[in-house]
Write an enzyme that holds these catalytic residues in place. Structure first.
Site, PDB file in Angstrom:
ATOM      1  N   GLU A 115       0.853  -1.188   0.000  1.00 24.51           N
ATOM      2  CA  GLU A 115       0.000   0.000   0.000  1.00 24.51           C
ATOM      3  C   GLU A 115       0.886   1.234   0.000  1.00 24.51           C
ATOM      4  OE1 GLU A 115      -2.729   0.416   3.239  1.00 24.51           O
ATOM      5  OE2 GLU A 115      -3.675  -1.533   2.948  1.00 24.51           O
ATOM      6  N   GLU A 166     -10.275   9.073   5.012  1.00 24.69           N
ATOM      7  CA  GLU A 166     -10.218   7.703   4.513  1.00 24.69           C
ATOM      8  C   GLU A 166     -11.042   7.489   3.244  1.00 24.69           C
ATOM      9  OE1 GLU A 166      -8.380   5.199   5.722  1.00 24.69           O
ATOM     10  OE2 GLU A 166      -7.493   6.618   7.107  1.00 24.69           O
ATOM     11  N   GLU A 219     -13.914   5.394  -1.353  1.00 23.50           N
ATOM     12  CA  GLU A 219     -14.809   4.510  -0.583  1.00 23.50           C
ATOM     13  C   GLU A 219     -15.630   5.365   0.372  1.00 23.50           C
ATOM     14  OE1 GLU A 219     -13.026   0.558   0.600  1.00 23.50           O
ATOM     15  OE2 GLU A 219     -11.198   1.712   0.331  1.00 23.50           O
ATOM     16  N   LYS A 242     -16.206   4.738   4.452  1.00 21.24           N
ATOM     17  CA  LYS A 242     -15.111   4.751   5.416  1.00 21.24           C
ATOM     18  C   LYS A 242     -15.154   6.020   6.254  1.00 21.24           C
ATOM     19  CE  LYS A 242     -11.386   2.487   4.311  1.00 21.24           C
ATOM     20  NZ  LYS A 242     -10.092   2.065   3.741  1.00 21.24           N
TER      21      LYS A 242
END
Length: 341
Positions: A266, A323, A315, A318
């Site tokens: 990541e 996030e 997303e 989140k």
């Protein structure tokens, strides 16, 4: 950080037309993206696989097996890193039969998927919240490895994804060491990696170092420093990511694991939600990332670093707000910015 996301092509029929995708195509063989599911506005798995193919993204990290996604991936030749969720580790650690069944259900059932890695747990360490599960990581890795060997899938490599907190020292990079307080956890796992020819999976975020270090020049984090920022013996560092990676390599060397490669499982930069978040900064970081990792670090010049950009899509489920905004694509499949190679 455990982040993930999905996304799609606005519609794949009228969605991401050739014009949008043409500005976003990753040709680098060692670059992939992380792909998660924490959104309520995501397209079908077949649309996502089509997007990977159209954008020429050849590697995918997923954080748990999803049978519908595995079905969609069959025949795509996308290399897949699949995760064992942290909450499943105790079962796989306790029973070889459970590990065998996990492999049979999630990998063997999809022989035309290009399985590359199994990440057994994500960011687990004994001195972190939820530390009780750290005892299960190595036994689960061993059982999974046994299953792969017995079932004819030994080409799939087993590892676990760590963040930089497993190291006690990272500055200067040559002083990188594993945290002695948790060596009884980390070093046996390193020995497993050595014995099985597996890489160390490292979640590595210059963004968070910059965010938490007010005195740090953002250019060092974005790969845009005009010259060497940190001189460490014979090695000069113009970017923070390579300093972090070489600190990890130094720790591996001190642990007798010189031959273990590092895979960046990541790394990325958010487009909004906190300090220094913008489309411009994310574009600068990820474009430079793709260029630089192909060259290797000062300690390992010429050794390309396999890298998974976090994240494929925004997303929206989140939290906190930061996030939600790591995606290369928005929820409707629109590229946020162009990637140049």
């Amino acid at each position: 950080m455990t982040r993930i996301t999905l996304l799609g092509l606005v519609l794949l029929s009228v969605s991401l037309g050739a014009t949008a995708i043409s500005s976003f195509a990753i040709a680098a063989a060692d670059i992939g993206t992380c792909y998660g599911l924490l959104g309520d506005n995501l397209p079908s798995f077949s649309q996502v696989v089509a997007l990977y193919n159209r954008a020429n993204i050849q590697k995918m990290r997923i954080y748990a097996p999803v049978q519908e996604l595995a079905q969609a991936l069959q025949g795509s030749n996308i290399e897949v890193m699949v995760g064992v969720p942290n909450e499943d580790l105790d079962v796989l650690a306790a029973s070889q039969d459970s590990a065998d069944a996990w492999i049979q259900i999630n990998l063997l059932a999809y022989p035309n998927v290009n399985w590359r890695y199994i990440a057994v747990g994500n960011e687990i360490r004994p001195n972190k919240d939820g530390s009780e599960i750290s005892q299960y990581v190595l036994p689960a890795m061993q059982n999974i490895q046994n299953s792969l060997n017995q079932l004819g899938l030994s080409q799939v490599k087993v590892s676990t994804a760590w963040d930089m907190a497993v190291f006690a020292s990272t500055y200067p990079p040559s002083q990188g060491t594993f945290d002695p307080a948790i060596e009884s956890y980390s070093l046996p796992i390193v020995n497993f990696l050595v014995s099985n020819g597996s890489p160390l999976l490292l979640n590595c975020y210059p963004y968070f170092v910059f965010k938490d270090t007010p005195s740090l020049d953002i250019n060092y984090a974005l790969f845009t420093s005009p010259g060497v920022v940190v001189q460490d013996g014979p090695y000069g560092y113009q970017n923070l990511l390579f300093a972090m990676v070489d600190a990890a390599y130094s720790a591996l060397e001190k642990a007798g694991a010189t031959e273990v490669p590092i895979v960046l499982s990541e790394t990325g930069w958010p487009t909004e939600g906190d300090v220094a978040t913008s489309v411009s900064n994310a574009q600068t970081y990820n474009n430079n990332l793709i260029q630089k990792v192909s060259q290797g670090t000062p300690k390992r010049p010429g050794q390309a670093i396999e890298t998974y950009i976090f994240d494929m899509f925004d997303e929206n489920l989140k939290s906190p707000e930061l996030e939600k905004h790591w995606g290369l694509f928005t929820h409707d499949g629109t590229p946020k910015y162009s990637i140049s190679l």
